[in-house]
Design a protein around this motif. Structure first.
Motif, PDB file in Angstrom:
ATOM      1  N   THR A  93       0.754  -1.443   0.076  1.00  0.00           N
ATOM      2  CA  THR A  93      -0.098   0.014   0.323  1.00  0.00           C
ATOM      3  C   THR A  93       0.903   1.318  -0.200  1.00  0.00           C
ATOM      4  OG1 THR A  93      -1.497   0.893   0.972  1.00  0.00           O
ATOM      5  CG2 THR A  93      -0.261  -0.057   2.589  1.00  0.00           C
ATOM      6  N   CYS A  94       0.171   2.280  -0.339  1.00  0.00           N
ATOM      7  CA  CYS A  94       0.818   3.402  -0.538  1.00  0.00           C
ATOM      8  C   CYS A  94       0.421   4.685   0.014  1.00  0.00           C
ATOM      9  CB  CYS A  94       0.957   4.420  -2.051  1.00  0.00           C
ATOM     10  SG  CYS A  94       2.130   3.392  -3.115  1.00  0.00           S
ATOM     11  N   ASP A  95      -1.088   4.189   0.759  1.00  0.00           N
ATOM     12  CA  ASP A  95      -1.448   5.232   1.792  1.00  0.00           C
ATOM     13  C   ASP A  95      -0.679   5.367   2.402  1.00  0.00           C
ATOM     14  OD1 ASP A  95      -3.063   5.781   4.313  1.00  0.00           O
ATOM     15  OD2 ASP A  95      -4.944   4.722   3.091  1.00  0.00           O
ATOM     16  N   PRO A  96      -0.386   6.649   3.489  1.00  0.00           N
ATOM     17  CA  PRO A  96       0.815   7.621   4.236  1.00  0.00           C
ATOM     18  C   PRO A  96       0.415   7.165   6.389  1.00  0.00           C
ATOM     19  CG  PRO A  96      -0.664   9.589   3.445  1.00  0.00           C
ATOM     20  CD  PRO A  96      -1.246   7.903   2.591  1.00  0.00           C
ATOM     21  N   ASN A  97      -1.590   6.544   5.636  1.00  0.00           N
ATOM     22  CA  ASN A  97      -1.283   5.853   7.095  1.00  0.00           C
ATOM     23  C   ASN A  97      -1.218   4.850   7.476  1.00  0.00           C
ATOM     24  OD1 ASN A  97      -2.120   5.920   9.796  1.00  0.00           O
ATOM     25  ND2 ASN A  97      -4.677   6.299   9.838  1.00  0.00           N
ATOM     26  N   LYS A  98      -0.755   4.064   8.151  1.00  0.00           N
ATOM     27  CA  LYS A  98      -0.028   2.366   7.904  1.00  0.00           C
ATOM     28  C   LYS A  98      -0.649   2.082   9.627  1.00  0.00           C
ATOM     29  CE  LYS A  98       2.330   2.172   4.062  1.00  0.00           C
ATOM     30  NZ  LYS A  98       2.590   3.185   3.932  1.00  0.00           N
ATOM     31  N   ALA A  99      -1.177   3.089  10.394  1.00  0.00           N
ATOM     32  CA  ALA A  99      -1.787   3.037  11.782  1.00  0.00           C
ATOM     33  C   ALA A  99      -2.195   1.562  12.110  1.00  0.00           C
ATOM     34  CB  ALA A  99      -1.802   4.277  12.172  1.00  0.00           C
ATOM     35  N   PRO A 100      -3.712   1.912  11.088  1.00  0.00           N
ATOM     36  CA  PRO A 100      -4.701   0.448  11.181  1.00  0.00           C
ATOM     37  C   PRO A 100      -4.203  -0.545  11.092  1.00  0.00           C
ATOM     38  CG  PRO A 100      -5.723   2.519  10.293  1.00  0.00           C
ATOM     39  CD  PRO A 100      -3.961   3.254  10.429  1.00  0.00           C
ATOM     40  N   LEU A 101      -3.158  -1.298  10.323  1.00  0.00           N
ATOM     41  CA  LEU A 101      -2.618  -2.051  10.243  1.00  0.00           C
ATOM     42  C   LEU A 101      -1.664  -2.755  10.700  1.00  0.00           C
ATOM     43  CD1 LEU A 101      -1.593  -1.357   5.973  1.00  0.00           C
ATOM     44  CD2 LEU A 101      -3.200  -2.613   6.589  1.00  0.00           C
ATOM     45  N   ILE A 102      -0.534  -1.909  11.147  1.00  0.00           N
ATOM     46  CA  ILE A 102       0.222  -2.182  12.222  1.00  0.00           C
ATOM     47  C   ILE A 102      -0.722  -2.573  14.100  1.00  0.00           C
ATOM     48  CG2 ILE A 102       2.028  -1.319  13.766  1.00  0.00           C
ATOM     49  CD1 ILE A 102       2.761   0.650  11.508  1.00  0.00           C
ATOM     50  N   ASP A 103      -1.278  -1.658  13.892  1.00  0.00           N
ATOM     51  CA  ASP A 103      -2.142  -1.644  15.313  1.00  0.00           C
ATOM     52  C   ASP A 103      -3.034  -3.320  14.633  1.00  0.00           C
ATOM     53  OD1 ASP A 103      -4.021  -1.893  17.554  1.00  0.00           O
ATOM     54  OD2 ASP A 103      -5.419  -0.851  16.129  1.00  0.00           O
ATOM     55  N   ASN A 104      -3.517  -3.681  13.596  1.00  0.00           N
ATOM     56  CA  ASN A 104      -4.081  -5.200  13.316  1.00  0.00           C
ATOM     57  C   ASN A 104      -2.707  -6.408  14.174  1.00  0.00           C
ATOM     58  OD1 ASN A 104      -6.292  -7.093  13.103  1.00  0.00           O
ATOM     59  ND2 ASN A 104      -4.736  -7.640  11.507  1.00  0.00           N
ATOM     60  N   ILE A 105      -1.681  -5.849  13.033  1.00  0.00           N
ATOM     61  CA  ILE A 105      -0.815  -6.586  13.553  1.00  0.00           C
ATOM     62  C   ILE A 105      -0.752  -7.167  14.965  1.00  0.00           C
ATOM     63  CG2 ILE A 105       1.865  -6.836  13.284  1.00  0.00           C
ATOM     64  CD1 ILE A 105       1.598  -5.888  10.314  1.00  0.00           C
ATOM     65  N   LEU A 106      -0.636  -5.726  16.061  1.00  0.00           N
ATOM     66  CA  LEU A 106       0.185  -6.525  17.275  1.00  0.00           C
ATOM     67  C   LEU A 106      -1.607  -6.709  17.843  1.00  0.00           C
ATOM     68  CD1 LEU A 106       1.497  -3.108  17.688  1.00  0.00           C
ATOM     69  CD2 LEU A 106       2.402  -5.072  17.175  1.00  0.00           C
ATOM     70  N   CYS A 107      -2.358  -6.525  17.279  1.00  0.00           N
ATOM     71  CA  CYS A 107      -3.532  -7.450  17.917  1.00  0.00           C
ATOM     72  C   CYS A 107      -3.972  -8.574  17.891  1.00  0.00           C
ATOM     73  CB  CYS A 107      -5.113  -6.705  17.713  1.00  0.00           C
ATOM     74  SG  CYS A 107      -5.097  -5.170  17.859  1.00  0.00           S
ATOM     75  N   MET A 108      -2.547  -9.581  16.430  1.00  0.00           N
ATOM     76  CA  MET A 108      -3.188 -10.417  17.111  1.00  0.00           C
ATOM     77  C   MET A 108      -2.632 -11.283  17.438  1.00  0.00           C
ATOM     78  SD  MET A 108      -5.410 -11.393  14.608  1.00  0.00           S
ATOM     79  CE  MET A 108      -6.252  -9.774  15.404  1.00  0.00           C
ATOM     80  N   MET A 109      -1.275 -10.939  17.976  1.00  0.00           N
ATOM     81  CA  MET A 109       0.169 -10.878  18.520  1.00  0.00           C
ATOM     82  C   MET A 109      -0.101 -11.581  20.287  1.00  0.00           C
ATOM     83  SD  MET A 109       3.533  -9.366  17.458  1.00  0.00           S
ATOM     84  CE  MET A 109       3.404  -9.188  15.088  1.00  0.00           C
ATOM     85  N   ARG A 110       0.670 -12.794  20.256  1.00  0.00           N
ATOM     86  CA  ARG A 110       0.475 -12.893  21.381  1.00  0.00           C
ATOM     87  C   ARG A 110       0.944 -11.451  23.145  1.00  0.00           C
ATOM     88  NH1 ARG A 110       4.339 -17.351  21.660  1.00  0.00           N
ATOM     89  NH2 ARG A 110       4.806 -16.572  20.175  1.00  0.00           N
TER      90      ARG A 110
END
Length: 400
Positions: A51-68
């Motif tokens: 993605t070229c979207d400048p705001n990647k916060a929701p993606l990073i948040d979801n990645i951390l939400c899937m982790m232990r």
């Protein structure tokens, strides 16, 4: 889930309630599924890399939400140490150092406000060299988490259901990825929320297939041809009515996956009759008639199915006659199910066609009788197609 007392002591638990996949959820069987987390991580990382979207916060948040929890703590602590070293070289501004000091893990994790601010900072600076080491740490841990989930031996209710569905319908890996993405985008709280925050608004019901294909391609990395084949009328997802005409997951499939029914997958489409049937002699039917039917069935080609239409007003005993006849011939009897709570035009007919195909591809047809009650409703919904399209039967001689 016994989190009341912990909520008072640990602010991080508040996030567990708002973002269910982070730890616990009232829908724990599906929300904390290893397969859900694995696919959510895989799809999010795919999209993040392209993605070229400048705001990647929701993606990073979801990645951390899937982790232990342990992994997230390590990432936060590592980020704080990295910032401490970079502060001396002025790569990180003083106000940003203050932010990382807030999220550093000590006796308890950070509060939700500090965590959200940390995520926003990462999203805004994801492609900036100043957080390159933190970025590498998150991506590395995400890949390690995926390996852990792939090798997880824990009981996974949802994962077992998906595995049964893949085997039952002979789904390809492409079919499974397309199905899983549509499920996450429409049924999973965290993934759906991430899509909304990323302004991915073309996954809702009644949406045209074109925009959905574009999104599926971005998240799954499948080719457009493979996706179109998976969503085609001849593909397993549509042919067996796992998806409806709008490429949304049908309710009976969702009910099965989320545990609203404990019955096997096959019973969503057809059911084996296991009750008692009255002797065929008790029916008001001439002996020579049912003996003729018996001869037709016994003398058929083994590769062909015989289609017999019983007609009469309701209550004359057509269904009961089928049961008695199956008992006389020593054959298994299967009833094709109907959808009772779907008022969308044509959906009931589509489901029954799919159920018939599932039944024919599953049971031993050489020793079975399949009953399609009220078949006239299906025939009326054929839209001008040949009656033989209802059955796996092709007349060898058109004059007969």
């Amino acid at each position: 889930y016994n989190i009341g007392q912990k909520t008072k002591k640990n602010k991080f638990y508040k996030r567990r309630i708002i973002m269910p996949n982070f730890y616990y959820s009232p829908r724990a069987e599906t929300e904390t599924s290893a397969l859900i987390r694995l696919n959510s991580l895989k799809f999010t990382l795919n999209f993040l890399s392209s993605t070229c979207d400048p705001n990647k916060a929701p993606l990073i948040d979801n990645i951390l939400c899937m982790m232990r929890e342990k992994t997230v703590r390590e990432i936060l602590a590592s980020a704080s140490k990295i910032v401490g070293r970079d502060k001396k070289s002025s790569k990180i501004e003083d106000d940003e150092c203050f932010l990382f000091e807030d999220i550093e893990s000590h006796d308890s994790p950070c509060g939700m406000e500090e965590y959200d601010e940390f995520i926003r900072f990462l999203g805004k600076n994801w492609d900036s060299p100043k957080i390159s080491r933190i970025k590498s740490k998150i991506l590395s841990e995400a890949k390690s988490e995926m390996k852990f989930l792939e090798n997880s031996r824990q009981s996974d209710f949802f994962g077992d259901k998906i595995a049964e569905m893949k085997k039952f319908f002979h789904l390809t890996e492409g079919d499974a990825d397309v199905f899983m993405f549509i499920y996450l985008a429409s049924k999973n709280h965290d993934f759906e929320r991430m899509c909304e925050l990323m302004h991915i608004e073309s996954m809702g019901r009644r949406t045209e297939v074109g925009p959905k294909i574009a999104n599926i391609k971005k998240f799954t990395k499948l080719g457009e041809t493979e996706i179109r084949n998976a969503l085609s009328k001849g593909g397993a997802l549509m042919k067996f009515c796992l998806l409806d005409r709008d490429t949304d997951i049908n309710k009976h499939v969702t009910d099965y996956l989320e545990g609203f029914t404990s019955e096997p997958l096959s019973t969503q489409f057809f059911k084996k009759f296991s009750g008692e049937a009255v002797p065929i002699e008790h029916h008001a039917c001439m002996k020579e008639h049912y003996e003729t039917i018996e001869k037709i069935i016994k003398n058929r080609d083994e590769k062909d199915c015989v289609n017999i239409l019983l007609y009469g007003v309701p209550g004359t005993g057509k269904t009961e006659f089928c049961r008695s006849f199956a008992k006389k011939m020593g054959r298994e009897l299967y009833d094709i199910n109907k959808i009772e709570d779907d008022d969308r035009p044509g959906q009931g007919t589509r489901f029954r066609f799919a159920a018939l195909k599932v039944c024919q591809s599953t049971v031993n047809t050489a020793n079975s009788i399949v009953v399609i009650d009220e078949a006239d409703e299906m025939l009326n919904g054929l839209g001008g197609k040949s009656i033989f399209s209802l059955f796996s039967f092709n007349p060898r001689n058109s004059e007969k």
